[in-house]
Motif scaffolding. Structure first.
Motif, short mmCIF file in Angstrom:
data_model
loop_
_atom_site.label_atom_id
_atom_site.label_comp_id
_atom_site.label_asym_id
_atom_site.label_seq_id
_atom_site.Cartn_x
_atom_site.Cartn_y
_atom_site.Cartn_z
N ALA A 100 0.84 -1.20 0.00
CA ALA A 100 0.00 0.00 0.00
C ALA A 100 0.88 1.25 0.00
N PHE A 101 1.94 1.21 0.85
CA PHE A 101 2.85 2.35 0.87
C PHE A 101 3.59 2.50 -0.46
N ALA A 102 3.97 1.37 -1.06
CA ALA A 102 4.63 1.41 -2.36
C ALA A 102 3.68 2.00 -3.40
N ALA A 103 2.40 1.58 -3.34
CA ALA A 103 1.42 2.11 -4.28
C ALA A 103 1.20 3.59 -4.04
N HIS A 104 1.17 3.96 -2.78
CA HIS A 104 0.99 5.37 -2.45
C HIS A 104 2.20 6.18 -2.94
#
Length: 191
Positions: free
Chosen positions: A40-44
């Motif tokens: 999720a952080f990578a996507a963000h």
């Protein structure tokens, strides 16, 4: 797992709230939580980069285009304007110089003419002074001659009067004698 697959399973609000309210999470589960939040952080992060790419890159490109337009359009026009201004000021300066040169030439010519006029005036004043002195000298001589003539005339007049008196007396005596003689002759002739 690809990032798109993680994104599809991840509902931010529901997942965050569910993860934060889960009180019976064991320390082992926390590792799994971090593992689960990583994509999720990578996507963000990817969305942030995409947002920056979509937001700032057009602004930078637009700014570059503006700078190119200014360099290509405004600077040449400003340069043309400055060139026109420079040409106009050069023409004005040349006209002012010509006017100044003409004014100086007229001033010098006027100065020479005035110097010549004043020189002529000085010559005329000297001639006038000389003529006046000559006139005064001639008048004094003339007056002196007339005075001598008047003095001589009065002496001559007295001599003439005396001479005429003598002659008149002599003529009067002769006339008286002739008159007597003529009277006597006239009487004699009658008788």
């Amino acid at each position: 797992m690809p990032d798109d697959e993680i994104d599809a399973d991840w509902d931010e609000h529901t997942s965050w709230i569910a993860l934060l309210h889960d009180d019976d999470v064991s320390p082992v589960d926390r590792t799994s939580l971090v593992e689960r939040l990583g994509p999720a952080f990578a996507a963000h992060n990817r969305q942030g980069k995409e947002y920056i790419r979509n937001t700032f890159i057009p602004v930078v490109q637009h700014t570059k285009q503006l700078h190119d337009a200014i360099r290509n359009d405004v600077f040449p026009r400003r340069t043309q304007g400055l060139a026109r201004f420079d040409d106009a000021t050069c023409r004005f300066e040349n006209t002012a110089r010509r006017d100044m040169d003409a004014t100086e030439a007229v001033y010098e010519e006027t100065k020479r003419s005035l110097d010549a006029l004043f020189s002529s005036l000085d010559d005329l004043v000297r001639q006038n002074d000389t003529t006046l002195e000559t006139f005064k000298t001639t008048m004094r001589e003339h007056v002196e001659r007339r005075r001598r003539c008047v003095d001589q005339i009065s002496a001559d007049a007295e001599r003439l009067i005396a001479s005429l008196d003598k002659k008149a007396k002599h003529l009067g005596a002769e006339d008286h004698a002739k008159a007597k003689e003529n009277l006597l002759r006239g009487i004699l002739e009658k008788y």
